[in-house]
Design a protein around this motif. Sequence first.
Motif, PDB file in Angstrom:
ATOM      1  N   ASN A 123      29.397  30.796  30.676  1.00  0.00           N
ATOM      2  CA  ASN A 123      30.213  30.349  31.810  1.00  0.00           C
ATOM      3  C   ASN A 123      31.670  30.617  31.523  1.00  0.00           C
ATOM      4  O   ASN A 123      32.143  30.358  30.417  1.00  0.00           O
ATOM      5  CB  ASN A 123      30.026  28.849  32.034  1.00  0.00           C
ATOM      6  CG  ASN A 123      28.759  28.568  32.817  1.00  0.00           C
ATOM      7  OD1 ASN A 123      28.741  28.618  34.037  1.00  0.00           O
ATOM      8  ND2 ASN A 123      27.680  28.298  32.076  1.00  0.00           N
ATOM      9  N   LYS A 124      32.335  31.146  32.510  1.00  0.00           N
ATOM     10  CA  LYS A 124      33.771  31.377  32.342  1.00  0.00           C
ATOM     11  C   LYS A 124      34.523  30.986  33.607  1.00  0.00           C
ATOM     12  O   LYS A 124      34.066  31.235  34.716  1.00  0.00           O
ATOM     13  CB  LYS A 124      34.049  32.849  32.027  1.00  0.00           C
ATOM     14  CG  LYS A 124      35.550  33.126  32.067  1.00  0.00           C
ATOM     15  CD  LYS A 124      35.963  34.438  31.494  1.00  0.00           C
ATOM     16  CE  LYS A 124      37.463  34.598  31.604  1.00  0.00           C
ATOM     17  NZ  LYS A 124      38.229  33.615  30.831  1.00  0.00           N
ATOM     18  N   PHE A 179      38.704  29.061  39.266  1.00  0.00           N
ATOM     19  CA  PHE A 179      37.740  30.060  39.721  1.00  0.00           C
ATOM     20  C   PHE A 179      36.613  30.228  38.709  1.00  0.00           C
ATOM     21  O   PHE A 179      36.860  30.568  37.542  1.00  0.00           O
ATOM     22  CB  PHE A 179      38.478  31.392  39.945  1.00  0.00           C
ATOM     23  CG  PHE A 179      37.575  32.510  40.378  1.00  0.00           C
ATOM     24  CD1 PHE A 179      36.920  32.444  41.593  1.00  0.00           C
ATOM     25  CD2 PHE A 179      37.388  33.619  39.559  1.00  0.00           C
ATOM     26  CE1 PHE A 179      36.087  33.483  41.993  1.00  0.00           C
ATOM     27  CE2 PHE A 179      36.554  34.654  39.953  1.00  0.00           C
ATOM     28  CZ  PHE A 179      35.908  34.587  41.168  1.00  0.00           C
ATOM     29  N   HIS A 180      35.399  29.970  39.153  1.00  0.00           N
ATOM     30  CA  HIS A 180      34.227  30.084  38.285  1.00  0.00           C
ATOM     31  C   HIS A 180      33.777  31.543  38.240  1.00  0.00           C
ATOM     32  O   HIS A 180      33.051  32.006  39.111  1.00  0.00           O
ATOM     33  CB  HIS A 180      33.113  29.184  38.840  1.00  0.00           C
ATOM     34  CG  HIS A 180      32.075  28.834  37.818  1.00  0.00           C
ATOM     35  ND1 HIS A 180      31.112  27.896  38.034  1.00  0.00           N
ATOM     36  CD2 HIS A 180      31.862  29.286  36.553  1.00  0.00           C
ATOM     37  CE1 HIS A 180      30.332  27.794  36.954  1.00  0.00           C
ATOM     38  NE2 HIS A 180      30.781  28.629  36.067  1.00  0.00           N
ATOM     39  N   ALA A 181      34.244  32.285  37.230  1.00  0.00           N
ATOM     40  CA  ALA A 181      34.067  33.742  37.217  1.00  0.00           C
ATOM     41  C   ALA A 181      32.680  34.171  36.754  1.00  0.00           C
ATOM     42  O   ALA A 181      32.133  35.164  37.239  1.00  0.00           O
ATOM     43  CB  ALA A 181      35.134  34.381  36.323  1.00  0.00           C
ATOM     44  N   LYS A 231      31.612  41.511  36.841  1.00  0.00           N
ATOM     45  CA  LYS A 231      30.947  42.473  35.950  1.00  0.00           C
ATOM     46  C   LYS A 231      31.845  42.921  34.800  1.00  0.00           C
ATOM     47  O   LYS A 231      31.410  42.972  33.647  1.00  0.00           O
ATOM     48  CB  LYS A 231      30.416  43.679  36.744  1.00  0.00           C
ATOM     49  CG  LYS A 231      31.426  44.321  37.683  1.00  0.00           C
ATOM     50  CD  LYS A 231      30.725  45.159  38.748  1.00  0.00           C
ATOM     51  CE  LYS A 231      31.691  46.055  39.495  1.00  0.00           C
ATOM     52  NZ  LYS A 231      32.866  45.348  40.082  1.00  0.00           N
ATOM     53  N   SER A 232      33.113  43.203  35.085  1.00  0.00           N
ATOM     54  CA  SER A 232      34.042  43.562  34.001  1.00  0.00           C
ATOM     55  C   SER A 232      34.254  42.374  33.069  1.00  0.00           C
ATOM     56  O   SER A 232      34.280  42.541  31.844  1.00  0.00           O
ATOM     57  CB  SER A 232      35.392  44.004  34.562  1.00  0.00           C
ATOM     58  OG  SER A 232      35.282  45.274  35.144  1.00  0.00           O
ATOM     59  N   THR A 233      34.421  41.210  33.662  1.00  0.00           N
ATOM     60  CA  THR A 233      34.636  39.999  32.850  1.00  0.00           C
ATOM     61  C   THR A 233      33.476  39.802  31.881  1.00  0.00           C
ATOM     62  O   THR A 233      33.675  39.459  30.719  1.00  0.00           O
ATOM     63  CB  THR A 233      34.772  38.778  33.767  1.00  0.00           C
ATOM     64  OG1 THR A 233      35.759  39.050  34.749  1.00  0.00           O
ATOM     65  CG2 THR A 233      35.170  37.545  32.991  1.00  0.00           C
ATOM     66  N   THR A 248      26.754  39.354  41.858  1.00  0.00           N
ATOM     67  CA  THR A 248      27.681  38.926  42.911  1.00  0.00           C
ATOM     68  C   THR A 248      28.153  37.536  42.568  1.00  0.00           C
ATOM     69  O   THR A 248      27.396  36.727  42.011  1.00  0.00           O
ATOM     70  CB  THR A 248      27.037  38.858  44.329  1.00  0.00           C
ATOM     71  OG1 THR A 248      25.946  37.960  44.266  1.00  0.00           O
ATOM     72  CG2 THR A 248      26.591  40.192  44.815  1.00  0.00           C
ATOM     73  N   ALA A 249      29.398  37.256  42.876  1.00  0.00           N
ATOM     74  CA  ALA A 249      29.992  35.922  42.704  1.00  0.00           C
ATOM     75  C   ALA A 249      29.697  35.308  41.340  1.00  0.00           C
ATOM     76  O   ALA A 249      29.374  34.131  41.230  1.00  0.00           O
ATOM     77  CB  ALA A 249      29.516  34.992  43.824  1.00  0.00           C
ATOM     78  N   GLY A 250      29.782  36.120  40.299  1.00  0.00           N
ATOM     79  CA  GLY A 250      29.667  35.590  38.944  1.00  0.00           C
ATOM     80  C   GLY A 250      28.251  35.362  38.459  1.00  0.00           C
ATOM     81  O   GLY A 250      28.049  34.775  37.398  1.00  0.00           O
TER      82      GLY A 250
END
Lengths: 216, 265
Positions: B31-32, B37-39, B63-65, B233-235
């Motif tokens: 989780n980040k 913002f819950h990335a 995706k990059s994160t 999508t959306a983390g």
Amino acid sequence: MIQSFDYNAVLVILSGVKATLILSAIAFGMGGFFGLLVALARTSGIKLLERLSSAYIDFFQGTPMLLQLFLAYYGLPVLGFPVNPWTAVTIGLTLHASAYLGEIWRGGIQAVPRGQTEAAAALGLSYHHRMRDVVFPQAFRLSLAPTVGFSVQLIKGTSLAAIIGFVELSRSAQIIASTTYKPLLAYGVAGIFYFAICFPLSMYSMRLAKKYNREA
Amino acid sequence: MTDKDSGFEPDHNVSHFAVGKEPIITIEDLNKWFGDFHALKNINLQVAERERVVICGPSGSGKSTLIRCINHLDVFQKGRIVVDGNELTNVARNVDAIRAEVGMVFQQFNLFPHLTVLQNCMLAPMRVRGKSKAEASQTAMKFLERVRIPEQASKYPAELSGGQQQRVAIARALCMSPKIMLFDEPTSALDPEMVREVLDTMVALADEGMTMLCVTHEMGFARSVADRVIFMTAGEIVVDTPPLEFFDSPDNPRLREFLGQILHN
């Protein structure tokens, strides 16, 4: 007895030039060393270090250098460190220079794109090598012109040391002015010496700025 | 440019069976947050040695994160990541050790502009692996030949085209003999005519059995090279499946919409 403004008078002023140059070099050298630490603290990403270094910079940029020299000269003995004018001036100027150089170099370090540090980090380079091999060489080019520019300010600023009794170029001119009663001549000669030292440095700084602006 | 020009003869059917079973990357309940913002939301992912995983999804989907968490360029708040048996912590020494084994290629190349191409490739092997100058230079030339630009070795990055710079960036990462390669949209900043040369280099790398995680929208690459394609999508990871199903029978409506959008362009 009034002395004439002769060869000896010029020699006295010239010895002041020597003291000014030595003082400037020491202040720049030691200020540079501590300035680097200030810049690193300011960009460390560690909140406490960043706040402390930021406050340090704000203090020295927000108060006159004369006052900083007074604080060093009168303040250190209060804290239990008796100081002569030499030591007081050296410490005062070093602190002053470290704050300004720290701020200039912080700007240089932060102007290096983030991707550079990330790429260096992704290769496994330690903080030490990321800074030394990747960030500093690029920050150096960006900071060189303002650094040389600041050295001009510092050289001129050493004249304030005269007020706490340190004999440098301005103070030696003042001595000659009062013994010869030819103040305009004495200060005129001192002015020529200051100009001869500072003007080439200013020109050099401007040339560097132009060169790197063109390349960037 | 064709595959034949590149000197590589990919054979994906054979290499597919070479995929090992040992997970080299394990991500559990990751989780980040960026502020509020819950990335990344409860990401679970295992990547086996020699596996090629393509990650795609709309911009801002995390995706990059996700791949930047694997080498700690982005810090995560919850969960754990184990890379080749080492759990990622916040200790600099541990992070540097893992980074040395994980190569990364960035969208913006990020070559060091004050160093020549050769020096770019020699820096980390000398500083991190303690290689001698001669050794590092020899390795660097070997990989510059692999990406087919040995003749540019003494030039500075600014003198190279985007495609060439990206190939140098790949060579630079390979010089550390990484066990895993991460690609963060490696072709997105390239002019269209240069995309192919970089993809060819990546295909060749895949054929040699490199473990790869690629964030990319190059669906041709995903289809022909990937063992698995992940859609975010959306983390969240919403689809994780072999490319055949991913492209030919996508049952997730958001994936269908996404594919419709990018395949039309």
